[in-house]
Write a protein that holds these residues in place. Structure first.
Motif, mmCIF file in Angstrom:
data_model
loop_
_atom_site.group_PDB
_atom_site.id
_atom_site.type_symbol
_atom_site.label_atom_id
_atom_site.label_comp_id
_atom_site.label_asym_id
_atom_site.label_seq_id
_atom_site.Cartn_x
_atom_site.Cartn_y
_atom_site.Cartn_z
ATOM 1 N N UNK A 213 -5.118 -10.506 4.354
ATOM 2 C CA UNK A 213 -4.388 -10.510 3.085
ATOM 3 C C UNK A 213 -2.996 -9.907 3.202
ATOM 4 N N UNK A 214 -2.607 -9.493 4.407
ATOM 5 C CA UNK A 214 -1.304 -8.844 4.553
ATOM 6 C C UNK A 214 -0.187 -9.877 4.588
ATOM 7 N N UNK A 245 4.613 -12.515 7.720
ATOM 8 C CA UNK A 245 5.590 -12.236 8.774
ATOM 9 C C UNK A 245 4.982 -11.249 9.748
ATOM 10 N N UNK A 246 5.180 -11.534 11.028
ATOM 11 C CA UNK A 246 4.571 -10.701 12.061
ATOM 12 C C UNK A 246 5.652 -10.172 12.993
ATOM 13 N N UNK A 402 1.664 -6.982 0.453
ATOM 14 C CA UNK A 402 1.302 -5.775 1.179
ATOM 15 C C UNK A 402 1.755 -5.851 2.643
ATOM 16 N N UNK A 403 2.161 -4.693 3.150
ATOM 17 C CA UNK A 403 2.589 -4.606 4.552
ATOM 18 C C UNK A 403 1.704 -3.602 5.271
ATOM 19 N N UNK A 437 -6.119 -4.098 -0.427
ATOM 20 C CA UNK A 437 -6.065 -5.425 0.186
ATOM 21 C C UNK A 437 -4.736 -5.644 0.899
ATOM 22 N N UNK A 438 -4.831 -6.134 2.099
ATOM 23 C CA UNK A 438 -3.627 -6.384 2.884
ATOM 24 C C UNK A 438 -3.068 -5.142 3.536
#
Lengths: 839, 187, 313
Positions: A213-214, A245-246, A402-403, A437-438
């Protein structure tokens, strides 16, 4: 099962014919015997599947074993298991080739000439009774002499993570406290310690980033796509597909970095500087979650302004947690943290504490002040990453919701590992993502952790106490056993019972461990493969592979869902092998310790030991499973049909800690300021390694690279978990050069005259030992760094596939750092420089 | 009309090789001789530090206009009603013309059967039983999405219709039913 | 990107393509000697040799099958879109008409009714020659239609194979001619020396054409798709350099020997000198053998340079 019915019909036909023949001729008992054989054969279904658990790595994914004509044909993912959710990696698929690996240990072996240890000479095949009798006699010698504690029961990841109670029950039953699984200081200890002091949980199975969920994920010192814990990799890849985004910090282009939107080829060991600078940007630009910090962390905790020590803490007898002072903005005074209306997050105050006026500041204030010096420009110099990149990543991390920064996996790599992960935990807390979440969430297994102290009688505990090492958590300290074996310090360890693991190939400086294993009086090994370490055994008791045995019930470790799972025997052992649990019980039985074994086991599993014993006696390991399943209140038939049963879903569990339930930290809050580390500081004085607020610590090997000297880095590949999976022909055939070789930057390789595929010699400046492996010349690695995969370098000639692969034996290059134990237990496996030459 | 195909989402492929291992075990390919039905080559573009790595799963494209079928002298290479390209091992005489004719290098000779062999989408062993091909079933990256390209309710059908998924080398005129979602950097 | 080369077609198929090309062309040249010179002593062994070559080639093709015992399926399944099937039809046609024609020429089969009729023999020879041309061309088309191998996928390839086929066909007739000449008394030899001169001239022309097509073909491919240019550079600079150069050497040396003979012979005629056996028979024998070996090497080299289509994401 349909196939059974058909077979039944066939049988009746055959029976009719045979019966007719019987009336014509022959003695009846012969006919009946034939009939029985035919019936047994006919009733055996030709094709069936049973659920199982993968044992190619610790993640223990759910599988289905498909059997046809008595042969294991295929392993499929089991969607019932929430950890892997119907996904399985190449290693899981290649489990079939583990079973049918001709290199396996096939029957019990005994060797009387101990001078041949380290070779495969002098072994004689024997039967199980002889082997077990001899092994029991060896152990009895020590037990009868009152020296049981000089027996060390050791193992690798399997007894460490999966079969621990079954091995520990044995160690206890024979009277030794010395059980050692895979060594935490070489595995995850520094990382787990940092997380545990911050949020109360930190082991592999306990916490995770909620990749599913991130929307923004930062990954460092981990390659979860390429090392493939499937329970993590599938969510990571899905996040990417969803558009998250990673960002990956890694000196080399790992599989995860290949997937990332931004690859940051950071200088090895300097992640902490990057993270501190991120913190600098986040606090100076106000990108933190103020309410979260105020309510759910100890950021408002008051520290003495002069020493940064807690102004005052005391125990809460109701909760067992530490209470601390905060500054209540509503009333303008210092109060217990749970009594203040509005705790101040930042600022310096003069407050009255126990009748004395004290200058104090909040923990958050201290953090802000600490981070002031760590500007992106400062970090840029250290990390070899542009300052703009650090600023951009920090801003994105602070604003995209969320990050999350991934909590990592294996990290005993640098002396700054603990503070690195402390800073990761603090950054996650700054954006308020804990158990949301996330964000950074708990796996089901991480929500109810009980800490237990190691028994004082252990050799490693005594050794650590003697040396003044911090025995912070219940983590066995395998490196202490070297001294115990070689110099009898603190007391002699004379015998080893190995239940898996490959210490000769995994512990720093293999020469020392070879010496230790030659010094031991007796070595008994239970294993599947004839690996480097097993070649040092006197008695070898061959274990089965996982599809050849029933398993007890386990909690599913690597999932946010709470679930239980088991593995059902798919086929009979194809060689004369026995499951490890059976071997341990049979040994205990020969020593008259069977009752004790089941009492110990029952205590650890939380079930009645006598019931376990009688169930085991009638049904074997499946009986243990039955007792466990009944105690858990789930259906036995259901679990052996489905393989896994979810007890509580992620959605029921998430968002509770620390919001509704205190964390496992001293204060029960997210500890921006670590009280545990403050405690160590109070006892041992200041060290940057346990500064309660993270501070920059450079890696030891910052300087000295250049010419043909490189930083050494390592990691996993998707086709090998560790040395345990190295000898697999299918995986070896799937692997590409980058999976086996030494990564070296293309431009630097050209300077050194090294071409892709050339053999290169790596010499450790720390140990002086060399290894030779194939060069993988690539633009995907920093110019100052070489990288290799950690599974290789087998020396046992019985491992034909692994020996053929060759590769780097990392533990020839790793030194046993002499001052290792003055710090938190940490093997510092990347604090090594290597010289690279054409071989 | 069912039109089986596969979408390959290059964005989330981690090159782990699970599909290869699953295929080899499921279909008992002669992998020991290096002959298999699917491969995952790794491509690197650019130079340090600006490089891109792409893992690109390869398999039979199950073309609408399959060159292997038109060159087959015996009709052993054929297309099923639902669009799966198969080889009838009884009829195949092993002239290997199809092996050379396949632009996607998807075929090999299985010496045990003395026949050409290739990816079948696990047609008889899985798909006809209502399952998806072994590679799709195991893929941790959800890279491979098998399904009816004509079914707008299937994930594969949606992706095929979206135009996001593209064929390999459309200039060859083979009209593949395996389509690739390209890897694009988003920042 | 590392070029991937087709790996399923090796020596047997090279031999088949070579023998098909040479056999088909030999029939054409053999028929020339019947049609225009009524020279049965060349036409008969030529047609027979041509037939043997093609049948042998077909045999190699069958041997290359994974299931040689089932080769008949390639005929009876009637897959008209397949060039292998079409090839079997062409080969069958060639073998049928070639056999009929050869029978009319060979002394043992003079009892066949058409042996007596020059008209019928002319017609049969023409049909057999047409099939011969088809066989020669077909060996090039078989590869030329394959889009999967961009280097092969060119109309120049069948043209090259036809030129090379003709060169080897002429060379094989040259050998037959030399052998026939050597068998005869000196006074009769003159006729064969004359034929030899003709064949030598043709060989020079055809080899010249072959070189021209080859140069064009390589030049175009050099700047063609990546697969084709890597195929060409494999032959010019890479691992196929040796076999490619061997092909060139053999063919050019062979043609040179023949044309040398042609000029020597012309000079001799003008000067009224006698024709030595060595000059008139042994020299062309050597040249012809070289050209034939060159033809085989060409097929093999082209097959080995079958770089498959490449893909990048």
């Amino acid at each position: 099962m349909a196939s059974v019915k058909i077979a039944r019909r066939d049988f009746l036909k055959v029976a009719a014919v045979t019966g007719a023949l019987a009336t014509l001729s022959g003695p009846e008992d012969v006919v009946i015997r034939i009939l029985k054989k035919v019936e047994a054969k006919a009733l055996e279904p030709r094709e069936y599947t049973v659920p199982g658990l993968c044992r190619m790595c610790v993640n223990s994914c759910g599988t289905f074993f498909r059997v046809k004509d008595g042969r294991l044909r295929k392993i499929d993912p089991n969607p019932n298991n929430p950890a892997n959710a119907g996904n399985l990696c190449a290693r899981g698929q290649a489990g079939v080739r583990r079973v049918y690996n001709p290199d396996r240990l096939k029957r019990p072996l005994i060797r009387r000439d101990k001078s041949l240890r380290g070779t495969w000479q002098g072994f004689e095949a024997t039967d199980w009774d002889t082997a077990l009798d001899e092994a029991a006699a060896v152990l009895k010698k020590y037990i009868d002499a009152g020296e049981a504690k000089s027996i060390m029961v050791g193992g690798g990841w399997l007894p460490c993570g999966v079969y621990k109670p079954y091995v520990v029950a044995f160690a206890k039953a024979i009277g030794t406290p010395n059980f050692v699984g895979s060594p935490p200081p070489l595995c995850f200890f520094p990382k787990a310690f940092a997380w545990t002091v911050t949020i109360g949980a930190g082991g592999h199975p306990h916490i995770r980033a909620d990749h599913e969920y991130a929307n923004y994920i930062i990954l460092l010192r981990r390659n979860l796509a390429g090392s493939i814990g499937v329970p993590y990799a599938w969510q990571f890849a899905r996040a990417k597909k969803r558009g998250a985004k990673i960002v990956v910090l890694d000196p080399r282009m790992s599989e995860s970095a290949a997937l990332a939107d931004l690859w940051v080829p950071i200088k090895p060991g300097t992640d902490l500087a990057f993270l501190l600078a991120m913190g600098h940007v986040i606090v100076s630009e106000g990108l933190y979650d103020e309410e979260f910090l105020r309510r759910h962390t100890n950021a408002p905790m008051l520290l003495r302004a002069d020493s940064n020590a807690p102004a005052k803490t005391w125990d809460d007898p109701d909760t067992g947690k530490k209470k601390y002072l905060v500054y209540d903005e509503a009333t303008g005074e210092a109060k217990a943290h749970d009594e203040a209306l509005r705790p101040a997050l930042a600022g310096e105050f003069d407050v009255e504490i126990d009748g004395e006026t004290v200058r104090v500041k909040t923990a958050f204030q201290a953090l802000v002040e600490r981070l002031q010096q760590y500007t992106p420009e400062w970090a840029s110099q250290i990390c070899d990453v542009p300052a703009e990149t650090i600023v951009r990543v920090a801003r994105e991390f602070g604003t995209i919701k969320p990050a999350v920064i991934d909590p990592g996996w294996h990290d005993p790599k640098y002396q700054n590992s603990v503070q690195t992960w402390r800073m990761v935990a603090i950054l996650n807390a700054l954006v308020g993502n804990i158990d949301r979440p996330g964000g950074l969430i708990f796996n089901a297994a991480g929500r109810s952790l009980k800490s237990s102290a190691l028994p004082d009688a252990r050799a490693d505990v005594q050794w650590m106490k003697k040396k003044g090492i911090i025995v912070s958590t219940a983590q066995p300290m395998i490196l202490a056993y070297y001294d115990a074996i070689v110099s009898g310090d603190p007391y002699p360890i004379k015998a080893a019972v190995l239940t898996g693991g490959n210490w000769i190939r995994t512990l720093p400086d293999d020469r020392k461990w070879k010496e230790a294993f030659k010094k031991l009086e007796d070595v008994i090994a239970i294993d599947v493969m004839p690996n480097d370490t097993v070649s040092y055994a006197d008695i070898i008791l061959p274990d089965t592979t996982y599809p050849e045995r029933d398993d007890p019930m386990f909690g599913v470790g690597f999932s946010p869902d709470a679930a239980v799972a088991t593995s059902v025997r798919a086929i009979d052992p194809i060689y004369d092998c026995r499951p490890m649990i059976d071997i341990l019980v049979q040994l205990a039985d020969r020593l008259g310790k069977k009752d004790a074994y089941f009492q110990n086991l029952g205590a650890m599993l939380g079930v009645d030991g006598a019931a376990l014993k009688s169930a085991y006696e009638s049904e074997g390991i499946a009986g243990i499973r039955r007792v466990q399943v009944e105690a858990k209140g789930v259906s036995y038939d259901e679990i052996v049909a489905k393989g896994a049963i979810v007890l509580k879903t992620r959605d029921q569990l998430i968002g509770t800690m620390p919001y509704k339930k205190p964390l496992g930290t001293p204060s029960g809050k997210v500890e921006i300021y670590s009280l545990k580390m403050a405690g160590i500081m109070a006892k041992k004085g200041y060290s940057e390694h346990w500064d309660p607020i993270p501070t920059w610590i450079p890696p030891r090997v910052m300087d000295g690279v250049g010419g043909n000297v490189f930083y050494l880095t390592y990691g996993r590949s998707p086709i090998a978990s560790h040395t345990h999976t190295a000898d697999n022909d299918l995986l070896a055939s799937i692997g590409r050069p980058e999976h086996f070789g030494v990564w070296i930057n293309a431009a630097r390789a050209a300077e050194l005259g090294i071409r892709d595929g050339d053999m290169v010699k790596l010499t450790s400046l720390a140990t002086g030992q060399s290894v030779v492996a194939k060069a993988f010349v690539t633009d995907g690695v920093r110019p100052d760094t070489v990288f290799t995969v950690s599974a290789w370098g087998a020396e046992s000639e019985e491992l034909k596939v692994a020996k053929g692969i060759g590769g780097v034996a990392l533990n020839k290059l790793w030194p046993m750092h002499e001052d290792l134990f003055t710090l938190l237990p940490n093997a510092m496996t990347q604090e090594v420089l290597v010289r690279v030459e054409k071989a | 009309m069912t039109r089986y195909g596969m979408i390959i989402d290059l964005r989330s492929c981690i090159g782990c090789g699970a599909c290869i291992a699953a295929c080899d075990m499921e279909n008992e390919t002669p992998w020991e001789e290096g002959k298999r039905r699917t491969h995952v080559p790794r491509f690197t573009f650019g130079s340090y530090p600006n490089i891109t790595v792409v893992y690109m799963p390869r398999l039979c494209m199950h073309c609408e206009n399959p060159p292997c079928v038109s060159v087959c002298p015996t009709g052993a290479s054929h297309v099923t009603v639902d669009g799966v390209v198969l080889v009838d091992h009884e009829i195949c005489i092993g002239c290997k013309y199809c092996v050379v004719a396949c632009p996607y290098d998807a075929r090999y000779v299985d010496e045990r059967m003395r026949s050409v062999d290739k990816c079948t989408f696990c047609y008889t062993n899985r798909v006809l039983k209502g399952d998806v091909p072994a590679c799709d079933a195991t893929c941790p990256g959800r890279v491979r999405i098998f399904g009816d390209l004509d079914d707008p309710n299937s994930e594969a059908g949606r992706l095929a219709a979206s135009g996001l998924a593209k064929p390999l080398r459309p200039d060859l005129g083979t009209n593949p039913k395996v389509l690739y979602v390209p890897k694009v950097k988003s920042m | 990107m590392e070029p991937v080369v087709q790996h399923v077609w090796g020596w047997l198929i090279a031999l088949y393509l070579f023998l098909g090309g040479m056999g088909g062309a030999t029939m054409i040249v053999a028929h020339y000697f019947y049609a225009s010179k009524r020279e049965k002593s060349l036409a008969a062994p030529g047609a027979l040799a041509s037939l043997i070559m093609v049948v042998l080639g077909a045999l190699f093709l069958i041997l290359d099958l994974e299931k040689p015992e089932k080769f008949y399926l390639a005929v009876i399944k009637f897959q008209t879109s397949s060039w292998v099937f079409r090839g079997t039809m062409i080969l069958s046609g060639f073998i049928l008409f070639g056999a009929l024609y050869a029978a009319g020429l060979l002394p043992w089969f003079q009892w066949v009714p058409w042996a007596k009729s020059e008209k019928a023999m002319d017609a049969l020879g023409l049909i057999a020659s047409a099939f011969g041309l088809l066989v020669t061309t077909y060996t090039g088309i078989l590869l030329g239609v394959l889009k999967a191998v961009p280097f092969w996928h060119s109309p120049a390839l069948p043209a090259l194979f036809v030129a090379s086929g003709l060169a080897t066909g002429i060379a094989s007739m040259g050998i037959i001619n030399a052998l026939q000449g050597l068998r005869r008394p000196v006074e009769e030899r003159m006729r064969f020396v004359g034929y030899c001169t003709t064949l030598s001239k043709w060989a020079a022309i055809v080899v010249g054409a072959e070189m021209f097509i080859l140069a064009l073909y390589y030049y175009v491919n050099m700047f063609g798709p990546a697969e084709s240019s890597s195929a060409v550079s494999m032959m010019l600079f890479g691992e196929l350099r040796r076999s490619f150069l061997a092909y060139l050497d053999f063919v050019l040396l062979g043609a040179a020997l023949l044309s040398m003979l042609y000029h020597v012979r012309k000079a001799d005629l003008i000067a009224g000198r006698d024709q030595s056996v060595v000059k008139s028979c042994i020299l062309p024998l050597g040249g012809a053998i070289l050209i034939i070996i060159g033809g085989l090497l060409l097929r093999r080299t082209i097959l080995e340079a079958g770089v498959m289509t490449q893909f990048a994401p």
